[in-house]
Design a protein around this motif. Structure first.
Motif, PDB file in Angstrom:
ATOM      1  N   THR A  28       0.767  -1.195   0.054  1.00 31.33           N
ATOM      2  CA  THR A  28       0.039  -0.105   0.116  1.00 31.33           C
ATOM      3  C   THR A  28       0.940   1.132  -0.013  1.00 31.33           C
ATOM      4  O   THR A  28       0.882   2.233  -0.642  1.00 31.33           O
ATOM      5  CB  THR A  28      -0.750  -0.120   0.968  1.00 31.33           C
ATOM      6  OG1 THR A  28      -1.831  -1.084   1.081  1.00 31.33           O
ATOM      7  CG2 THR A  28      -1.803   1.298   1.234  1.00 31.33           C
ATOM      8  N   GLY A  66     -16.109   8.445  -6.203  1.00 27.04           N
ATOM      9  CA  GLY A  66     -15.002   7.834  -6.425  1.00 27.04           C
ATOM     10  C   GLY A  66     -14.271   6.772  -5.400  1.00 27.04           C
ATOM     11  O   GLY A  66     -13.937   5.560  -5.524  1.00 27.04           O
ATOM     12  N   ILE A  67     -14.270   7.240  -4.077  1.00 30.94           N
ATOM     13  CA  ILE A  67     -13.869   6.493  -2.916  1.00 30.94           C
ATOM     14  C   ILE A  67     -14.906   5.381  -2.793  1.00 30.94           C
ATOM     15  O   ILE A  67     -14.718   4.298  -2.216  1.00 30.94           O
ATOM     16  CB  ILE A  67     -13.777   7.473  -1.804  1.00 30.94           C
ATOM     17  CG1 ILE A  67     -12.547   8.411  -2.092  1.00 30.94           C
ATOM     18  CG2 ILE A  67     -13.492   6.632  -0.537  1.00 30.94           C
ATOM     19  CD1 ILE A  67     -12.438   9.616  -0.995  1.00 30.94           C
ATOM     20  N   LEU A  70     -14.159   2.845  -6.337  1.00 31.33           N
ATOM     21  CA  LEU A  70     -12.829   2.296  -6.322  1.00 31.33           C
ATOM     22  C   LEU A  70     -12.449   1.169  -5.580  1.00 31.33           C
ATOM     23  O   LEU A  70     -12.001   0.272  -6.028  1.00 31.33           O
ATOM     24  CB  LEU A  70     -11.648   3.236  -6.302  1.00 31.33           C
ATOM     25  CG  LEU A  70     -11.635   4.185  -7.475  1.00 31.33           C
ATOM     26  CD1 LEU A  70     -10.372   5.152  -7.168  1.00 31.33           C
ATOM     27  CD2 LEU A  70     -11.127   3.260  -8.736  1.00 31.33           C
ATOM     28  N   PRO A  71     -13.053   1.098  -4.268  1.00 34.35           N
ATOM     29  CA  PRO A  71     -12.743  -0.089  -3.535  1.00 34.35           C
ATOM     30  C   PRO A  71     -13.291  -1.528  -3.963  1.00 34.35           C
ATOM     31  O   PRO A  71     -13.122  -2.493  -3.535  1.00 34.35           O
ATOM     32  CB  PRO A  71     -13.247   0.194  -2.206  1.00 34.35           C
ATOM     33  CG  PRO A  71     -13.307   1.677  -2.086  1.00 34.35           C
ATOM     34  CD  PRO A  71     -13.362   2.149  -3.231  1.00 34.35           C
ATOM     35  N   LEU A  74      -9.912  -2.242  -6.352  1.00 38.21           N
ATOM     36  CA  LEU A  74      -8.786  -1.982  -5.489  1.00 38.21           C
ATOM     37  C   LEU A  74      -8.998  -2.184  -4.009  1.00 38.21           C
ATOM     38  O   LEU A  74      -9.926  -2.060  -3.557  1.00 38.21           O
ATOM     39  CB  LEU A  74      -8.103  -0.544  -5.499  1.00 38.21           C
ATOM     40  CG  LEU A  74      -7.835  -0.321  -7.014  1.00 38.21           C
ATOM     41  CD1 LEU A  74      -7.433   1.396  -7.302  1.00 38.21           C
ATOM     42  CD2 LEU A  74      -6.798  -1.024  -7.770  1.00 38.21           C
ATOM     43  N   ASN A  76      -8.888  -1.306  -0.041  1.00 40.13           N
ATOM     44  CA  ASN A  76      -9.315   0.166   0.660  1.00 40.13           C
ATOM     45  C   ASN A  76      -8.446   0.966   0.961  1.00 40.13           C
ATOM     46  O   ASN A  76      -8.494   2.218   0.873  1.00 40.13           O
ATOM     47  CB  ASN A  76     -10.311  -0.340   1.713  1.00 40.13           C
ATOM     48  CG  ASN A  76     -11.615  -1.013   1.384  1.00 40.13           C
ATOM     49  OD1 ASN A  76     -12.084  -0.796   0.255  1.00 40.13           O
ATOM     50  ND2 ASN A  76     -12.232  -1.809   2.473  1.00 40.13           N
ATOM     51  N   VAL A  79      -6.618   3.309  -1.595  1.00 39.95           N
ATOM     52  CA  VAL A  79      -7.814   4.306  -1.940  1.00 39.95           C
ATOM     53  C   VAL A  79      -7.771   5.316  -1.044  1.00 39.95           C
ATOM     54  O   VAL A  79      -7.842   6.501  -1.400  1.00 39.95           O
ATOM     55  CB  VAL A  79      -9.182   3.443  -2.346  1.00 39.95           C
ATOM     56  CG1 VAL A  79     -10.226   4.547  -2.366  1.00 39.95           C
ATOM     57  CG2 VAL A  79      -9.074   2.772  -3.443  1.00 39.95           C
ATOM     58  N   SER A  83      -6.630   9.036  -1.807  1.00 44.62           N
ATOM     59  CA  SER A  83      -7.679  10.146  -1.829  1.00 44.62           C
ATOM     60  C   SER A  83      -7.207  11.296  -0.810  1.00 44.62           C
ATOM     61  O   SER A  83      -7.460  12.358  -1.473  1.00 44.62           O
ATOM     62  CB  SER A  83      -9.189   9.682  -1.504  1.00 44.62           C
ATOM     63  OG  SER A  83      -9.003   9.279  -0.118  1.00 44.62           O
TER      64      SER A  83
END
Length: 112
Positions: A28, A66-67, A70-71, A74, A76, A79, A83
């Motif tokens: 990450t 988007g948040i 996206l998870p 991808l 969490n 992201v 962000s």
């Protein structure tokens, strides 16, 4: 199975889970650093500024959308970390906060 065998299995299982967790955290950090180094997040922040200007309501709704989406593709943690960096970059681009908020020296362009 005897007690010591159960303890051994639980210990090995716990160690494997910890190794996986630490490698995910490392990946990450590497992923977010790669996005920062390649200026991907800064480019996205600039695009947000082009599309929405200084309308924080629209920017907030776009980022939350988007948040939220996206998870599903991808993990969490990357992201969320990305962000935060992108939001800071947008606030600097829109001139709501100074460049010092990003930790970048305005003359050299390097991180402080």
């Amino acid at each position: 199975m005897s007690d010591w065998q159960i303890y051994l299995v639980v210990g090995v299982f716990s160690a494997v889970i910890l190794v996986i967790a630490f490698s995910v955290i490392d990946m990450t950090v590497c992923l977010v650093q790669a996005m920062v180094k390649t200026s991907l997040l800064q480019v996205m922040a600039s695009k947000f500024h082009e599309w929405f200007g200084t309308n924080l309501t629209l920017v907030t709704l776009a980022m939350i959308s988007g948040i939220g989406l996206l998870p599903s593709l991808l993990a969490n943690v990357p992201v969320a970390a990305a962000s935060i960096v992108m939001l800071k970059a947008y606030l600097v681009t829109a001139e709501f906060v100074p460049e010092a908020a990003m930790g970048i020296d305005s003359q050299s362009g390097l991180r402080q």
